[in-house]
Design an enzyme around this catalytic site. Structure first.
Site, short mmCIF file in Angstrom:
data_model
loop_
_atom_site.label_atom_id
_atom_site.label_comp_id
_atom_site.label_asym_id
_atom_site.label_seq_id
_atom_site.Cartn_x
_atom_site.Cartn_y
_atom_site.Cartn_z
N ARG A 72 0.86 -1.19 0.00
CA ARG A 72 0.00 0.00 0.00
C ARG A 72 0.89 1.24 0.00
NH1 ARG A 72 -3.83 0.00 5.03
NH2 ARG A 72 -4.97 -1.62 3.91
N ARG A 141 -1.67 6.89 9.65
CA ARG A 141 -1.84 6.31 8.31
C ARG A 141 -1.98 7.41 7.24
NH1 ARG A 141 -3.74 1.08 8.25
NH2 ARG A 141 -2.87 -0.09 9.98
N LYS A 205 -3.37 1.65 14.91
CA LYS A 205 -3.38 2.63 13.82
C LYS A 205 -4.03 3.94 14.26
CE LYS A 205 -5.98 -0.38 11.51
NZ LYS A 205 -6.83 -1.06 10.53
N LYS A 207 -5.76 7.52 12.39
CA LYS A 207 -6.17 8.02 11.07
C LYS A 207 -6.58 9.49 11.14
CE LYS A 207 -7.45 3.56 9.22
NZ LYS A 207 -8.52 2.71 8.65
N CYS A 426 -15.37 -3.19 0.05
CA CYS A 426 -13.99 -3.44 0.46
C CYS A 426 -13.42 -4.58 -0.37
CB CYS A 426 -13.92 -3.76 1.94
SG CYS A 426 -14.52 -5.42 2.30
N CYS A 432 -7.98 -10.76 1.38
CA CYS A 432 -8.04 -10.29 2.77
C CYS A 432 -8.16 -11.46 3.74
CB CYS A 432 -9.22 -9.35 2.96
SG CYS A 432 -9.31 -8.81 4.68
N CYS A 471 -16.44 -8.17 6.33
CA CYS A 471 -16.38 -8.49 7.77
C CYS A 471 -16.68 -7.19 8.52
CB CYS A 471 -15.02 -9.07 8.14
SG CYS A 471 -13.74 -7.85 8.48
N CYS A 475 -13.91 -1.55 6.40
CA CYS A 475 -12.99 -0.87 5.48
C CYS A 475 -13.70 -0.06 4.39
CB CYS A 475 -12.06 -1.89 4.85
SG CYS A 475 -11.06 -2.74 6.09
FE1 SRM Z 1 -9.05 -1.73 6.42
C1 SRM Z 1 -7.70 -4.35 8.08
C2 SRM Z 1 -8.28 -3.15 3.48
C3 SRM Z 1 -9.75 1.19 4.86
C4 SRM Z 1 -10.69 -0.65 9.21
N1 SRM Z 1 -8.08 -3.42 5.89
C5 SRM Z 1 -7.55 -4.35 6.73
C6 SRM Z 1 -6.71 -5.38 5.97
C7 SRM Z 1 -5.30 -4.91 5.93
C8 SRM Z 1 -6.83 -6.83 6.47
C9 SRM Z 1 -5.84 -7.34 7.47
O1 SRM Z 1 -5.59 -6.70 8.51
O2 SRM Z 1 -5.31 -8.43 7.23
C10 SRM Z 1 -7.40 -5.28 4.57
C11 SRM Z 1 -6.56 -5.68 3.38
C12 SRM Z 1 -7.42 -6.26 2.29
C13 SRM Z 1 -6.71 -6.52 1.03
O3 SRM Z 1 -6.58 -7.71 0.65
O4 SRM Z 1 -6.29 -5.58 0.38
C14 SRM Z 1 -7.93 -3.86 4.62
N2 SRM Z 1 -8.90 -1.07 4.55
C15 SRM Z 1 -8.66 -1.83 3.46
C16 SRM Z 1 -8.89 -1.06 2.18
C17 SRM Z 1 -7.97 -1.48 1.04
C18 SRM Z 1 -10.37 -1.21 1.79
C19 SRM Z 1 -10.76 -0.81 0.39
O5 SRM Z 1 -11.45 -1.63 -0.19
O6 SRM Z 1 -10.43 0.27 -0.07
C20 SRM Z 1 -8.70 0.38 2.70
C21 SRM Z 1 -7.26 0.81 2.67
C22 SRM Z 1 -7.08 2.17 3.23
C23 SRM Z 1 -5.72 2.76 3.03
O7 SRM Z 1 -5.36 3.06 1.89
O8 SRM Z 1 -5.04 2.99 4.04
C24 SRM Z 1 -9.14 0.19 4.15
N3 SRM Z 1 -9.97 0.00 6.96
C25 SRM Z 1 -10.27 1.04 6.13
C26 SRM Z 1 -11.23 1.92 6.76
C27 SRM Z 1 -11.87 3.14 6.11
C28 SRM Z 1 -11.17 4.43 6.46
O9 SRM Z 1 -10.13 4.43 7.11
O10 SRM Z 1 -11.70 5.45 6.06
C29 SRM Z 1 -11.51 1.37 8.00
C30 SRM Z 1 -12.55 1.91 9.03
C31 SRM Z 1 -12.05 3.08 9.79
C32 SRM Z 1 -11.27 2.66 10.98
O11 SRM Z 1 -10.07 2.45 10.89
O12 SRM Z 1 -11.88 2.49 12.05
C33 SRM Z 1 -10.70 0.18 8.12
N4 SRM Z 1 -9.13 -2.35 8.33
C34 SRM Z 1 -9.91 -1.81 9.31
C35 SRM Z 1 -9.81 -2.62 10.50
C36 SRM Z 1 -10.51 -2.33 11.86
C37 SRM Z 1 -9.60 -1.46 12.65
C38 SRM Z 1 -10.07 -1.13 14.04
O13 SRM Z 1 -9.23 -0.63 14.80
O14 SRM Z 1 -11.20 -1.31 14.40
C39 SRM Z 1 -8.96 -3.69 10.17
C40 SRM Z 1 -8.55 -4.86 11.09
C41 SRM Z 1 -7.37 -4.55 11.91
O15 SRM Z 1 -6.72 -3.51 11.80
O16 SRM Z 1 -7.07 -5.42 12.75
C42 SRM Z 1 -8.55 -3.50 8.80
FE1 SF4 Z 2 -11.02 -7.35 4.86
FE2 SF4 Z 2 -12.97 -6.94 6.57
FE3 SF4 Z 2 -11.55 -4.88 5.68
FE4 SF4 Z 2 -13.22 -6.08 4.05
S1 SF4 Z 2 -13.80 -4.98 5.93
S2 SF4 Z 2 -11.10 -5.55 3.56
S3 SF4 Z 2 -13.12 -8.18 4.71
S4 SF4 Z 2 -10.78 -6.51 6.93
#
Ligand code: SRM
Ligand code: SF4
Length: 564
Positions: A72, A141, A205, A207, A426, A432, A471, A475
């Protein structure tokens, strides 16, 4: 005090993010890296993944999982030049799975990079003058900025603030440069320090996002720290500060939940870096380092109280925050098509379904954008809704861009239903590791089904915000969807309803753990009700609350006094 989580130990012993990554990378016996290194490599912008479509088959054949790496970029505001676009495209084609993935945080993701090509891929990205430092991991981030930042002078000023802040909060460890770019080690790494983060970085993280009202296209309240630009006569005078946003949750665990940020005051642009530092270091010092599921700032604030948090950052700043200023958000989607900027230049927003830039299903999106990048003289801007802006186009160049957009079928936005235009999904399966259900791969079929249902109720043109995630981590920011599906198991989702279209109200669980026929059956009477009883211009989510379809008991509103 509870024991620290295992990741804390890994960070503490990592010598500022080095760990055993060198040994992991040279181990040719496996396509994976050592377990502790899988945590550290995130800080360098990469995740180890395995192809989940192949997991079971390979297990039965007693083969190692099909490991690869997701990478990323760190790209505040998501701005790249055409030259960089071409370089990223070449990297995706040569090292990745032939696709570029635009994320909900204005970054690029590459999928499917194998271990022995990880280093050359990171080098190639850096050759394009883009890095991946802190794109993942327990650090600040990628900083979001309202898209189309060139539209007014104020947008440009906000963008400049975001770039400065992103740089200010970057980790100082040289590990990235040594490991991937062959920089000579300085004193073995031991002499280093992280003045801002310390040796164990943040509990989780962090943000940050900058919104420019009236558009909330970045969903500012989903960020740990949100900055809402306050403009006077189109000049930036400062920011309202929102804290404690975050969406991740775990099914069945009431101690985890999505939360929208609280607006706590106003700061001037000069106070930005110090305020961000005060918020981030307060979380560094007080965040939960025992339980990673409760380690985000939202829980620190809820556990200790918002008043405590504000007092603590004011103590660190040495002054009190000014009262928040009035602002209004009207929408959190993108504006598609051509828009003229304040300086006369033009910007074209294209719909990229789920942000996946690929040549697939008869749609040559990757090739088309490659062709456009070869003639385009402005820049490209990624939106936080997974879309793309061909920005800064001279009036005389518009026709050429339009011709290419049509030739490569990139003009779908002209005919798409609003539901389709604004939908977010997502990544989910197959890459993922946390996905419980499909999201990106299911979206096309889901849209067809929902459009057919909307047609039956004469609602095809109703702007309804749909979001799906595989899930509950959130995201695609599903909890801010007027309709959202949150994956529970293969083919099963929680149906959430009732957010607004401004990113200011969370939705609520409507039906749990249901399949596609059940989803359609659940929405059918709700659409009928909306078609028959909605008020003039009334949004779908707002209607559901007013009509009592969804109770607004827990859906949090942004306090009325800060809204005009
Ligand atoms: Fe996310 C984890 C993809 C935006 C909350 N996110 C992941 C992971 C890295 C899975 C993992 O930990 O193994 C996913 C990778 C999937 C893949 O195969 O590419 C993933 N997140 C994404 C992306 C690519 C979604 C998309 O379809 O665009 C976004 C990448 C953002 C970036 O460029 O940095 C993405 N993730 C978000 C957002 C939206 C936002 O930030 O506006 C959220 C919700 C906001 C937040 O952070 O609360 C988000 N991602 C999570 C979480 C839950 C974090 C938490 O503290 O509650 C995880 C799980 C974790 O971190 O353990 C996670
Ligand atoms: Fe993966 Fe869940 Fe984030 Fe979708 S919402 S990219 S399934 S961690």
């Amino acid at each position: 005090m509870n024991a620290l989580s295992p990741v804390e130990k890994i960070k503490a012993e990592s010598r500022y993010l080095r760990g055993t990554i060198v040994a992991s990378m040279t181990d040719v016996v496996t396509g994976a890296i050592a377990e502790a290194d899988t945590q550290l490599i995130k800080f360098h912008g990469s995740y180890q993944q395995d192809d989940r479509d192949l997991r079971e088959e390979r297990r039965q054949q007693k083969l190692e999982a099909a490991y690869s790496f997701m990478i990323r970029t760190r790209l505040p505001g998501g701005v790249v030049t055409p030259q960089q676009w071409l370089q990223l495209d070449a990297i995706a084609t040569h090292y990745g799975n032939g696709t570029l993935r635009l994320t909900t945080r204005q970054a690029f993701q590459f999928h499917g990079v194998i271990k022995r090509e990880l280093k050359p891929t990171l080098q190639a990205i850096n050759t394009a003058l883009i890095d991946t430092i802190a794109a993942c991991g327990d650090v600040n981030r990628n900083v979001l900025v309202s898209a189309n930042p060139v539209q007014s002078r104020a947008h440009a000023a906000v963008y400049a603030c975001a770039v400065r802040l992103s740089e200010h909060l970057k980790p100082r460890s040289r590990a990235y440069y040594e490991l991937w770019l062959d920089e000579q080690q300085i004193g073995g790494g031991e002499e280093e320090s992280e003045p801002l983060y310390g040796a164990t970085y943040l509990p989780r993280k962090f943000k940050i996002g900058f919104a420019v009202p009236p558009l909330n296209d970045i969903d500012v309240f989903a960020n740990d720290l949100g900055l809402i630009a306050i403009l006077e006569e189109d000049e930036l005078v400062g920011f309202n500060v929102s804290v404690g946003g975050g969406l991740g949750a775990t099914h069945g665990d009431a101690a985890t939940y999505p939360r929208l940020g609280d607006v706590i005051g106003f700061i001037t642009p000069e106070q930005l870096l110090a305020t961000a530092k005060a918020a981030l270091t307060t979380q560094r010092d007080f965040g939960n380092r025992a339980e990673r599921k409760r380690a985000r700032l939202k829980y620190t604030i809820d556990d200790r109280g918002l008043a405590w948090f504000v007092a603590e950052i004011e103590r660190r700043l040495g002054h009190v925050l000014q009262p928040a200023r009035p602002y209004t958000f009207t929408h959190n989607g993108d504006r598609f098509g051509w828009i003229q900027g304040y300086d006369g230049r033009w910007h074209l927003t294209l719909r990229i379904e789920s942000g996946r830039v690929a040549d697939r299903d008869g749609k040559p999106c990757l090739s088309g954008l490659r062709e456009i990048a070869t003639v385009h003289r402005g820049d490209f801007r990624l939106t936080a809704n997974q879309n793309l802006i061909i920005a800064n186009v001279a009036a005389a160049d518009r026709a050429e861009i339009d011709a290419l957009v049509s030739r490569y079928a990139l003009d779908g936005f002209r005919r798409a239903s609003p539901l389709r235009l604004y939908a977010l999904a997502c990544v989910a399966l197959p890459t993922c590791a946390l996905a419980m259900a499909e999201a990106e791969r299911y979206l096309p079929e889901l849209l067809l089904q929902l459009e057919a249902l909307l047609d039956r109720h004469g609602l095809r043109d109703a702007p309804i915000l749909l979001r799906i995630s595989g899930c509950p981590n959130g995201c695609s920011r599903p909890y801010l969807g007027e309709i959202a599906l949150v994956g529970k198991a293969p083919g099963r989702y929680n149906l959430m309803l009732g957010a607004d279209f401004r990113g200011q109200r969370l939705n609520r669980l409507y039906q749990e753990n249901i399949t596609e026929p059940e989803i359609l059956a659940a929405l059918d009477p709700v659409f009928a009700c909306y078609a028959g009883e909605r008020g003039e211009g009334e949004g779908f989510g707002d209607f559901l609350i007013r009509a009592g379809v969804i109770a607004d008991k827990t859906a949090r509103q942004i306090p009325a006094q800060v809204l005009t």
